[in-house]
Scaffold this active site. Structure first.
Site, short mmCIF file in Angstrom:
data_model
loop_
_atom_site.label_atom_id
_atom_site.label_comp_id
_atom_site.label_asym_id
_atom_site.label_seq_id
_atom_site.Cartn_x
_atom_site.Cartn_y
_atom_site.Cartn_z
N ASP A 1 6.64 -9.39 4.12
CA ASP A 1 6.25 -8.66 2.91
C ASP A 1 4.79 -8.93 2.53
O ASP A 1 4.38 -10.08 2.38
CB ASP A 1 7.18 -9.05 1.76
CG ASP A 1 8.62 -8.62 2.04
OD1 ASP A 1 8.82 -7.71 2.87
OD2 ASP A 1 9.55 -9.20 1.43
N ASP B 1 4.70 -13.27 8.63
CA ASP B 1 5.47 -13.01 7.42
C ASP B 1 5.67 -11.49 7.36
O ASP B 1 4.93 -10.73 7.99
CB ASP B 1 4.67 -13.52 6.22
CG ASP B 1 5.23 -13.03 4.91
OD1 ASP B 1 6.44 -13.22 4.69
OD2 ASP B 1 4.46 -12.44 4.11
MG LIG Z 1 4.55 -12.27 1.95
#
Ligand SMILES: [Mg+2]
Length: 289
Positions: free
Chosen positions: A19, A17
């Site tokens: 962020d 992922d």
């Molecule tokens: Mg995230």
């Protein structure tokens, strides 16, 4: 939505992922509406999280392709454009390289969101996590062997996307202050230890709850895990994994039994004291094993 630029047949990947996994996100100031807290649309704000570049580099050296898979509903919400998302992605690639990290094999993002207001993107989409579309696209485009691949993310939907793509659940690693893995660096160390790609010895030990369901309260479990991460950090011990269930805590560290025992003893002392101040009894049974 861009894929990778090179392809090698049937390579294992680690999917990340973006962020709050690779770069700071929720701690940044909120951007102007309709973007919201947690949207990063300004490349100048890209900050790679500690330990990310080194962790990615060791994974690359161990033969993993590194692939970013990121939901960017901000585009559908009208808070940013695909060009802005791609500028942030480019800055992240560049920043990882500047910090001694590897070239990323691919960066995928999903600009769609069913509640969006930009007509072109206002729909559900097979790429939007927890759907597995981005991982499956990487499998095809980059020649990824999903059966040997891993995923690292800070949200449940990241983990679900990995499982929905057919990754073994134990290869989908949740990170965060209260999660089994403190951060992407710890997750990377765990992956290397499980792949036989590191020579650093690791030790796993467990501590049993005072009663079989003495840790049934999720808030108590979260506190215990956060305490384990904190104690390890203060002691300079690399805590690879802290797995907790209603009946016990199991920790894996880089290093030997003595350091592991020391960590558990300190976690026991602190959390028993904490439980006492809340009017509860000791959390832990007599012996570490
Ligand atoms: Mg995230």
């Amino acid at each position: 939505m861009s894929g990778g630029s090179y392809s090698q047949r049937m390579k294992p990947a680690v999917f990340f992922d973006r962020d709050d996994t690779l770069m700071e996100c929720n701690s940044l100031p909120a951007p102007p509406p309709p973007a919201k807290q947690g949207d990063v649309i300004d490349p100048k704000l890209v900050r790679v999280l500690p330990g990310v570049a080194a962790g990615l580099e060791s994974l690359a050296q161990a033969g993993f392709a590194l692939v970013v898979v990121s939901n960017q509903g901000v585009v559908a919400r009208g808070g940013g454009t695909c060009e802005q998302v791609e500028a942030v992605n480019d800055r992240l690639r560049e920043q990882i390289l500047l910090e001694g990290g590897p070239v990323l094999a691919g960066m995928y993002y999903c600009p769609f969101h069913p509640q969006g207001r930009v007509p072109e993107f206002a729909c559900e989409h097979e790429w939007r996590k927890p759907a597995p579309g981005m991982l499956l696209a990487a499998e095809r485009e980059l020649g990824i062997d999903l059966s040997r691949s891993w995923l690292v993310g800070d949200a449940t939907r990241d983990i679900e996307a990995g499982v929905n793509a057919g990754l073994a659940p134990e290869r989908c690693l949740l990170i965060g202050p209260e999660a089994p893995f403190a951060d992407a660096g710890a997750a990377a160390s765990w992956i290397l230890s499980q792949s036989g790609a590191t020579r650093t010895p690791s030790t796993t030990m467990s501590m049993v709850a005072a009663s079989p369901d003495g840790l049934s309260d999720p808030g108590v479990r979260a506190t215990v895990v956060a305490t384990a991460h904190g104690v390890a950090e203060r002691a300079g011990v690399r805590l690879l994994k802290a797995a907790i269930s209603p009946g016990m805590l199991e920790v894996t560290i880089e290093g030997g039994r003595l350091a592991c025992l020391g960590l558990l003893t300190e976690v026991r002392r602190i959390t028993n004291h904490w439980s006492g101040t809340r009017g509860g009894g000791p959390l832990w049974a007599g012996e570490e094993g």
